[in-house]
Design a protein around this motif. Structure first.
Motif, PDB file in Angstrom:
ATOM      1  N   LEU A 172      -1.825 -10.603  10.929  1.00 23.09           N
ATOM      2  CA  LEU A 172      -1.822  -9.205  10.498  1.00 23.09           C
ATOM      3  C   LEU A 172      -2.478  -8.292  11.530  1.00 23.09           C
ATOM      4  CD1 LEU A 172      -1.353  -7.149   8.084  1.00 23.09           C
ATOM      5  CD2 LEU A 172      -3.740  -7.630   7.470  1.00 23.09           C
ATOM      6  N   LEU A 173      -3.540  -8.782  12.168  1.00 19.85           N
ATOM      7  CA  LEU A 173      -4.338  -7.935  13.062  1.00 19.85           C
ATOM      8  C   LEU A 173      -4.085  -8.191  14.546  1.00 19.85           C
ATOM      9  CD1 LEU A 173      -7.787  -8.134  11.198  1.00 19.85           C
ATOM     10  CD2 LEU A 173      -5.900  -6.528  10.819  1.00 19.85           C
ATOM     11  N   GLN A 174      -3.147  -9.065  14.879  1.00 20.01           N
ATOM     12  CA  GLN A 174      -3.016  -9.512  16.267  1.00 20.01           C
ATOM     13  C   GLN A 174      -2.599  -8.400  17.230  1.00 20.01           C
ATOM     14  OE1 GLN A 174      -0.083 -12.616  16.392  1.00 20.01           O
ATOM     15  NE2 GLN A 174       1.584 -11.324  15.633  1.00 20.01           N
ATOM     16  N   ASP A 175      -1.980  -7.352  16.736  1.00 20.32           N
ATOM     17  CA  ASP A 175      -1.560  -6.268  17.625  1.00 20.32           C
ATOM     18  C   ASP A 175      -2.596  -5.153  17.722  1.00 20.32           C
ATOM     19  OD1 ASP A 175      -1.163  -5.481  14.971  1.00 20.32           O
ATOM     20  OD2 ASP A 175       0.442  -4.077  15.530  1.00 20.32           O
ATOM     21  N   LEU A 176      -3.771  -5.354  17.118  1.00 18.96           N
ATOM     22  CA  LEU A 176      -4.783  -4.307  17.080  1.00 18.96           C
ATOM     23  C   LEU A 176      -6.047  -4.737  17.817  1.00 18.96           C
ATOM     24  CD1 LEU A 176      -4.579  -3.361  13.291  1.00 18.96           C
ATOM     25  CD2 LEU A 176      -3.479  -2.170  15.198  1.00 18.96           C
ATOM     26  N   ALA A 177      -6.669  -3.802  18.486  1.00 24.23           N
ATOM     27  CA  ALA A 177      -8.013  -4.007  19.022  1.00 24.23           C
ATOM     28  C   ALA A 177      -8.998  -3.353  18.060  1.00 24.23           C
ATOM     29  CB  ALA A 177      -8.140  -3.385  20.408  1.00 24.23           C
ATOM     30  N   PRO A 178     -10.176  -3.921  17.906  1.00 24.73           N
ATOM     31  CA  PRO A 178     -11.136  -3.336  16.963  1.00 24.73           C
ATOM     32  C   PRO A 178     -11.668  -2.006  17.452  1.00 24.73           C
ATOM     33  CG  PRO A 178     -12.154  -5.130  18.182  1.00 24.73           C
ATOM     34  CD  PRO A 178     -10.697  -5.155  18.538  1.00 24.73           C
ATOM     35  N   GLY A 179     -11.664  -1.011  16.550  1.00 26.48           N
ATOM     36  CA  GLY A 179     -12.239   0.278  16.878  1.00 26.48           C
ATOM     37  C   GLY A 179     -13.670   0.355  16.382  1.00 26.48           C
ATOM     38  N   GLY A 180     -14.113   1.553  16.106  1.00 26.35           N
ATOM     39  CA  GLY A 180     -15.439   1.720  15.550  1.00 26.35           C
ATOM     40  C   GLY A 180     -16.495   2.078  16.560  1.00 26.35           C
ATOM     41  N   PRO A 181     -17.658   2.501  16.076  1.00 24.26           N
ATOM     42  CA  PRO A 181     -18.730   2.988  16.943  1.00 24.26           C
ATOM     43  C   PRO A 181     -19.620   1.907  17.515  1.00 24.26           C
ATOM     44  CG  PRO A 181     -19.359   3.225  14.655  1.00 24.26           C
ATOM     45  CD  PRO A 181     -17.961   2.697  14.648  1.00 24.26           C
ATOM     46  N   GLY A 182     -19.451   0.661  17.094  1.00 22.97           N
ATOM     47  CA  GLY A 182     -20.324  -0.410  17.571  1.00 22.97           C
ATOM     48  C   GLY A 182     -19.591  -1.726  17.664  1.00 22.97           C
ATOM     49  N   GLU A 183     -20.354  -2.815  17.615  1.00 22.96           N
ATOM     50  CA  GLU A 183     -19.763  -4.139  17.689  1.00 22.96           C
ATOM     51  C   GLU A 183     -18.899  -4.408  16.465  1.00 22.96           C
ATOM     52  OE1 GLU A 183     -19.935  -6.551  20.100  1.00 22.96           O
ATOM     53  OE2 GLU A 183     -20.822  -4.927  21.300  1.00 22.96           O
ATOM     54  N   PRO A 184     -17.814  -5.202  16.631  1.00 23.04           N
ATOM     55  CA  PRO A 184     -17.029  -5.599  15.458  1.00 23.04           C
ATOM     56  C   PRO A 184     -17.884  -6.374  14.462  1.00 23.04           C
ATOM     57  CG  PRO A 184     -15.837  -6.072  17.485  1.00 23.04           C
ATOM     58  CD  PRO A 184     -17.229  -5.694  17.888  1.00 23.04           C
ATOM     59  N   LEU A 185     -17.636  -6.150  13.191  1.00 24.20           N
ATOM     60  CA  LEU A 185     -18.366  -6.833  12.123  1.00 24.20           C
ATOM     61  C   LEU A 185     -17.381  -7.658  11.306  1.00 24.20           C
ATOM     62  CD1 LEU A 185     -20.723  -3.930  10.972  1.00 24.20           C
ATOM     63  CD2 LEU A 185     -21.244  -5.846  12.496  1.00 24.20           C
ATOM     64  N   LEU A 186     -17.687  -8.936  11.141  1.00 20.42           N
ATOM     65  CA  LEU A 186     -16.759  -9.871  10.512  1.00 20.42           C
ATOM     66  C   LEU A 186     -17.187 -10.150   9.076  1.00 20.42           C
ATOM     67  CD1 LEU A 186     -16.326 -12.334  13.514  1.00 20.42           C
ATOM     68  CD2 LEU A 186     -15.184 -10.144  13.066  1.00 20.42           C
ATOM     69  N   PHE A 187     -16.640  -9.363   8.156  1.00 17.13           N
ATOM     70  CA  PHE A 187     -16.894  -9.552   6.735  1.00 17.13           C
ATOM     71  C   PHE A 187     -15.766 -10.339   6.073  1.00 17.13           C
ATOM     72  CE2 PHE A 187     -19.454  -5.821   7.754  1.00 17.13           C
ATOM     73  CZ  PHE A 187     -20.624  -6.064   7.043  1.00 17.13           C
ATOM     74  N   SER A 188     -14.953 -10.996   6.876  1.00 22.45           N
ATOM     75  CA  SER A 188     -13.771 -11.680   6.352  1.00 22.45           C
ATOM     76  C   SER A 188     -14.063 -13.105   5.892  1.00 22.45           C
ATOM     77  CB  SER A 188     -12.668 -11.708   7.409  1.00 22.45           C
ATOM     78  OG  SER A 188     -13.175 -12.215   8.637  1.00 22.45           O
ATOM     79  N   VAL A 189     -15.029 -13.772   6.493  1.00 18.46           N
ATOM     80  CA  VAL A 189     -15.285 -15.190   6.229  1.00 18.46           C
ATOM     81  C   VAL A 189     -16.622 -15.350   5.525  1.00 18.46           C
ATOM     82  CG1 VAL A 189     -15.537 -17.482   7.264  1.00 18.46           C
ATOM     83  CG2 VAL A 189     -13.960 -15.819   8.270  1.00 18.46           C
TER      84      VAL A 189
END
Length: 424
Positions: free
Chosen positions: A21-38
């Motif tokens: 689902l996310l493979q074509d996207l780079a993470p945006g946002g103001p800081g480091e990516p946060l992984l709330f998925s697992v």
């Protein structure tokens, strides 16, 4: 089992789907990516874990046995008896307990044995699964050659399957039922009466019921009742019952791959046979460290306090949004109604750098083509409270119509920073 029947069931793995689902996207946002998925705890495990592993390092050279060690079984026996107020003699550590390489393996093995020994009615055995569900339930049913039957667990049913809705014909062809309390992902806790009714149904119709109690020690108020407690209330008989526990969530030791299964002596023997042929017996240093963890409650209270603080943060930031009215009774997940879980997951990753799991990836569609997870996202509150607050603020700003950072362009190397991870 034919490939055309097996493949569709194994293809649904939620984290593989999320990566796609996310493979074509780079993470945006103001800081480091946060992984709330697992559901992977981010706090450090207690020091006794490393101390015990080091103290027993000489045992790494020895093959472990499927039945574990007397000390491990004694520690688990002590914990079960204390935690669930079991009567003396109800659990025999040598007959009713078995270590497991995490709860996932034990739950998977339960299907392999229960389906093969099925003597019910009909052309094909059924495995009953709450919907939404932990993906291993359906994968185990598929590999065992059974038909997975998904039981709605929605807000209307208290996020637990409605036992009154199960018809006799289905129950008569059931080989195994999975019951998860506290529920993943919704956090609902079954009361003792509900657990008793499952056990009574299983005995009346001749199937096995496997209680997934992985989140039993993560709760907001009262300790959740357990399957063995329900067995005690029914006179102490363990027939047809398996209860599965893990140190992954309780002790923040997911990498230790250590848990146990308790219950019917005949089913425990079968589990041990399967481990001997194709499973993984936890190494002896792991068993020693695990015994120490089961005997210690101080670190568990600290873990529980951390998650309670995270839910307090969630209550303040979400403030009734997305169907969040109060912390769940158990577990450490938010189950948020965002209207379209997949669309929300893409927006959160691209605009906020927050990775969540679409609820549809934990659920199966009914005859109308809709699943009870379509509208939801699952958010795992596994970080410290400050990081949790940061992530939830990004989530609210993004999904409430605000804009956090620039929407990421398709592609980009950063989009590969959080590839497939599993849990448990």
């Amino acid at each position: 089992m034919s490939t055309d029947r097996l493949e569709p069931l194994l293809r649904f793995h939620p984290f593989t789907r999320l990566n796609t689902l996310l493979q074509d996207l780079a993470p945006g946002g103001p800081g480091e990516p946060l992984l709330f998925s697992v559901g992977e705890p981010r706090h450090a495990p207690p020091p006794i874990l490393r101390d015990e592993l080091d103290r027993h390092a000489a045992l790494w050279s020895r093959y472990p046995q499927a039945v574990g060690t007397p000390d491990f079984r004694a520690a688990v026996h002590e914990w079960l008896t204390r935690r669930y107020a079991l009567p003396p003699g109800m659990i025999d550590p040598d007959r009713h307990l078995l270590p497991a390489a995490g709860s996932r393996e034990a739950l998977f093995m339960a299907a392999l044995s229960a389906v093969q020994e099925w003597h019910g009615q009909g052309p094909r055995p059924a495995v009953l699964i709450p919907n939404p569900f932990y993906h291993v339930y359906a994968g185990a049913a598929a590999v065992a050659g059974a038909e997975p039957v998904f039981l709605p667990a929605t807000a209307e049913t208290g996020f637990l399957p409605d036992l009154e809705a199960l018809d006799r014909a289905l129950l008569d062809r059931t080989a195994l039922a999975y019951v998860c309390s506290p529920a993943n992902p919704q956090g609902a806790v079954a009361d003792l009466g509900y657990l008793r009714r499952w056990i009574e149904l299983a005995r009346r119709h001749g199937f096995v019921v496997a209680f997934d109690e992985c989140y039993a020690e993560i709760y907001t108020e009262a300790p959740p009742p357990g399957a063995l407690q329900a067995c005690a209330a029914l006179g102490g008989d363990l027939t047809g019952v398996l209860a599965v526990h893990s140190l992954s969530k309780r002790s923040g030791a997911a990498g230790l791959r250590s848990g146990f299964v308790a219950g019917d002596a005949r089913l425990i023997r079968r589990q041990a046979q399967l481990v001997n042929f194709g499973g993984v017996a936890p190494p002896l240093p792991v068993l020693a460290a695990s015994a120490a963890l089961w005997r210690d409650e101080t670190h568990v209270e600290a873990v529980r306090a951390l998650y309670r603080e995270n839910f307090a943060v969630a209550a303040e930031i979400l403030d009734g949004r997305f169907g969040f009215a109060a912390p769940p009774a158990g577990g450490f997940f938010l189950w948020l109604d965002v209207g379209d879980g997949e669309a929300a997951a893409r927006r959160l990753w691209a605009e906020a750098g927050v990775r969540v799991l679409p609820g549809a990836y934990m659920a199966r569609a009914d005859a109308t083509g809709r699943s009870p997870g379509d509208r939801y996202i699952r958010v795992a509150l596994v970080y410290d409270p400050a990081t949790t607050a940061e992530g939830l603020r990004r989530l609210v700003a993004t999904l409430d119509g605000g804009r956090v950072g620039a929407t990421a362009e398709a592609g980009g190397g950063a989009g590969k920073t959080a590839a497939f991870r599993d849990e448990r």
